[in-house]
Each structure stands twice: as structure tokens, then as C-alpha cells.
Motif scaffolding. Structure first.
Motif, PDB file in Angstrom:
ATOM      1  N   LEU A  73     -80.649  73.261   7.603  1.00 36.00           N
ATOM      2  CA  LEU A  73     -80.372  74.068   8.789  1.00 36.00           C
ATOM      3  C   LEU A  73     -81.580  74.910   9.168  1.00 36.00           C
ATOM      4  O   LEU A  73     -81.880  75.083  10.345  1.00 36.00           O
ATOM      5  CB  LEU A  73     -79.141  74.947   8.563  1.00 36.00           C
ATOM      6  CG  LEU A  73     -78.679  75.764   9.758  1.00 36.00           C
ATOM      7  CD1 LEU A  73     -78.369  74.871  10.944  1.00 36.00           C
ATOM      8  CD2 LEU A  73     -77.463  76.602   9.389  1.00 36.00           C
ATOM      9  N   GLY A  74     -82.300  75.411   8.176  1.00 38.34           N
ATOM     10  CA  GLY A  74     -83.493  76.207   8.443  1.00 38.34           C
ATOM     11  C   GLY A  74     -84.554  75.440   9.225  1.00 38.34           C
ATOM     12  O   GLY A  74     -85.215  75.993  10.095  1.00 38.34           O
ATOM     13  N   HIS A  75     -84.706  74.176   8.909  1.00 43.13           N
ATOM     14  CA  HIS A  75     -85.668  73.344   9.642  1.00 43.13           C
ATOM     15  C   HIS A  75     -85.111  72.894  10.990  1.00 43.13           C
ATOM     16  O   HIS A  75     -85.849  72.669  11.931  1.00 43.13           O
ATOM     17  CB  HIS A  75     -86.070  72.128   8.811  1.00 43.13           C
ATOM     18  CG  HIS A  75     -86.953  72.462   7.666  1.00 43.13           C
ATOM     19  ND1 HIS A  75     -86.474  72.637   6.394  1.00 43.13           N
ATOM     20  CD2 HIS A  75     -88.282  72.679   7.608  1.00 43.13           C
ATOM     21  CE1 HIS A  75     -87.469  72.930   5.593  1.00 43.13           C
ATOM     22  NE2 HIS A  75     -88.585  72.976   6.301  1.00 43.13           N
ATOM     23  N   ALA A  76     -83.807  72.744  11.064  1.00 40.42           N
ATOM     24  CA  ALA A  76     -83.184  72.244  12.290  1.00 40.42           C
ATOM     25  C   ALA A  76     -83.047  73.310  13.373  1.00 40.42           C
ATOM     26  O   ALA A  76     -83.124  72.993  14.567  1.00 40.42           O
ATOM     27  CB  ALA A  76     -81.803  71.662  11.976  1.00 40.42           C
ATOM     28  N   ALA A  77     -82.840  74.568  12.988  1.00 37.51           N
ATOM     29  CA  ALA A  77     -82.534  75.632  13.954  1.00 37.51           C
ATOM     30  C   ALA A  77     -83.540  75.741  15.097  1.00 37.51           C
ATOM     31  O   ALA A  77     -83.134  75.790  16.265  1.00 37.51           O
ATOM     32  CB  ALA A  77     -82.370  76.969  13.240  1.00 37.51           C
ATOM     33  N   PRO A  78     -84.857  75.771  14.821  1.00 39.52           N
ATOM     34  CA  PRO A  78     -85.794  75.885  15.955  1.00 39.52           C
ATOM     35  C   PRO A  78     -85.698  74.696  16.922  1.00 39.52           C
ATOM     36  O   PRO A  78     -85.817  74.859  18.126  1.00 39.52           O
ATOM     37  CB  PRO A  78     -87.172  75.925  15.297  1.00 39.52           C
ATOM     38  CG  PRO A  78     -86.932  76.319  13.886  1.00 39.52           C
ATOM     39  CD  PRO A  78     -85.563  75.819  13.544  1.00 39.52           C
ATOM     40  N   GLY A  83     -83.818  72.180  21.920  1.00 40.07           N
ATOM     41  CA  GLY A  83     -83.014  71.060  22.397  1.00 40.07           C
ATOM     42  C   GLY A  83     -81.890  71.497  23.316  1.00 40.07           C
ATOM     43  O   GLY A  83     -81.607  70.845  24.324  1.00 40.07           O
ATOM     44  N   LEU A  84     -81.245  72.603  22.969  1.00 40.66           N
ATOM     45  CA  LEU A  84     -80.182  73.115  23.833  1.00 40.66           C
ATOM     46  C   LEU A  84     -80.734  73.561  25.182  1.00 40.66           C
ATOM     47  O   LEU A  84     -80.142  73.286  26.228  1.00 40.66           O
ATOM     48  CB  LEU A  84     -79.444  74.262  23.144  1.00 40.66           C
ATOM     49  CG  LEU A  84     -78.596  73.858  21.941  1.00 40.66           C
ATOM     50  CD1 LEU A  84     -78.082  75.098  21.205  1.00 40.66           C
ATOM     51  CD2 LEU A  84     -77.453  72.957  22.359  1.00 40.66           C
ATOM     52  N   LEU A  89     -81.351  72.381  30.925  1.00 38.46           N
ATOM     53  CA  LEU A  89     -82.234  72.221  32.087  1.00 38.46           C
ATOM     54  C   LEU A  89     -82.137  70.810  32.665  1.00 38.46           C
ATOM     55  O   LEU A  89     -81.914  70.638  33.866  1.00 38.46           O
ATOM     56  CB  LEU A  89     -83.676  72.542  31.707  1.00 38.46           C
ATOM     57  CG  LEU A  89     -84.725  72.311  32.788  1.00 38.46           C
ATOM     58  CD1 LEU A  89     -84.499  73.259  33.956  1.00 38.46           C
ATOM     59  CD2 LEU A  89     -86.118  72.475  32.228  1.00 38.46           C
ATOM     60  N   CYS A  90     -82.282  69.830  31.803  1.00 42.54           N
ATOM     61  CA  CYS A  90     -82.259  68.447  32.299  1.00 42.54           C
ATOM     62  C   CYS A  90     -80.866  68.018  32.761  1.00 42.54           C
ATOM     63  O   CYS A  90     -80.743  67.210  33.672  1.00 42.54           O
ATOM     64  CB  CYS A  90     -82.801  67.502  31.244  1.00 42.54           C
ATOM     65  SG  CYS A  90     -84.584  67.672  31.056  1.00 42.54           S
ATOM     66  N   GLY A  91     -79.833  68.567  32.144  1.00 41.17           N
ATOM     67  CA  GLY A  91     -78.477  68.285  32.609  1.00 41.17           C
ATOM     68  C   GLY A  91     -78.269  68.754  34.037  1.00 41.17           C
ATOM     69  O   GLY A  91     -77.576  68.115  34.827  1.00 41.17           O
ATOM     70  N   LYS A  92     -78.882  69.884  34.370  1.00 41.62           N
ATOM     71  CA  LYS A  92     -78.771  70.406  35.733  1.00 41.62           C
ATOM     72  C   LYS A  92     -79.654  69.624  36.708  1.00 41.62           C
ATOM     73  O   LYS A  92     -79.309  69.460  37.868  1.00 41.62           O
ATOM     74  CB  LYS A  92     -79.120  71.883  35.758  1.00 41.62           C
ATOM     75  CG  LYS A  92     -78.058  72.739  35.075  1.00 41.62           C
ATOM     76  CD  LYS A  92     -78.360  74.211  35.242  1.00 41.62           C
ATOM     77  CE  LYS A  92     -77.274  75.045  34.650  1.00 41.62           C
ATOM     78  NZ  LYS A  92     -76.076  75.133  35.459  1.00 41.62           N
TER      79      LYS A  92
END
Length: 119
Positions: A73-78, A83-84, A89-92
Motif C-alpha cells: 500500500l505504501g508504494h501504491a498510494a502515490p 491515477g484517481l 480528468l479524463c473521464g470528464k
């Protein structure tokens, strides 16, 4: 939906789940060509449907990796934060991007990913 079409959906889902579970990514690479080709979905619908399909598959794989102690999780969080933001942005912007450009972007990402595997 006829039997052949249903079989293609199931095959694409199985390939996506296999790629995602084994490699941690790539499910959309299995789904999008089938949605575009034999199932003849319009490009924008195919790309959006692929994301919709991959969300629960990714959640399942992520949970399995987490409970097996294989994910950090520590590596994934950033990456999740970026990504979110990018997904929002791209979804809009999605409706404003021509389908041809989406196909080109998808193709370039496939090409880049494939080349990275060999070099």
C-alpha cells in the motif's frame, strides 16, 4: 444475445481476468479488441465498457494480492492519488475526444507495453 456472442463475452472476460490476475494488468488489452471487432461496439462504448468490466476484476485481484502479502500500500498510494486525478480528468474529457484519437492512444499504449516486455 446469441450463443456465439455470449461465448465471446465469456472468453474476453476470462482472458481479462487471467491477464489481470497473472500480470497485474492487461485485461483491457484482451477485452477492447473483442468489443471492437467481433462484438462491433462503437469505439467509445468499447473503451468505457472495458473500464467498467475491469473495475471489479482489478478489485478482486488487488484484494487477493493484499491478503497474500504481495501488494504494498505504501508504494501504491502515490500512484493511486495520481491515477484517481487522471481518471477524473479524463473521464470528464472523454466525450470530447474523437473516437479515432482514442484508438490511436490505445494502440500506442499497446505498442509501448509490448516493446517494454522485450527490451
Amino acid at each position: 444475445m446469441d450463443k456465439k456472442e455470449k461465448s465471446l463475452y465469456i472468453l474476453a472476460g476470462a482472458l481479462a481476468g487471467f491477464a489481470n490476475g497473472l500480470l497485474g494488468t492487461g485485461g483491457g488489452l484482451a477485452i477492447v479488441p473483442i468489443l471492437l471487432g467481433p462484438l462491433k461496439l462503437p469505439p467509445k462504448r468499447a473503451f468505457a465498457t472495458s473500464v467498467f468490466i475491469m473495475t471489479p476484476i482489478c478489485a478482486l485481484s488487488a484484494a487477493l494480492y493484499w491478503f497474500q502479502g504481495r501488494a504494498s500500500l505504501g508504494h501504491a498510494a502515490p500512484f493511486l492519488l495520481g491515477g484517481l486525478a487522471g481518471g477524473l480528468l479524463c473521464g470528464k474529457l472523454y466525450g470530447k475526444i474523437p473516437a479515432a484519437w482514442l484508438g490511436r492512444i490505445f494502440g500506442l499504449l499497446m505498442l509501448y507495453g509490448g516493446l517494454r516486455c522485450f527490451f
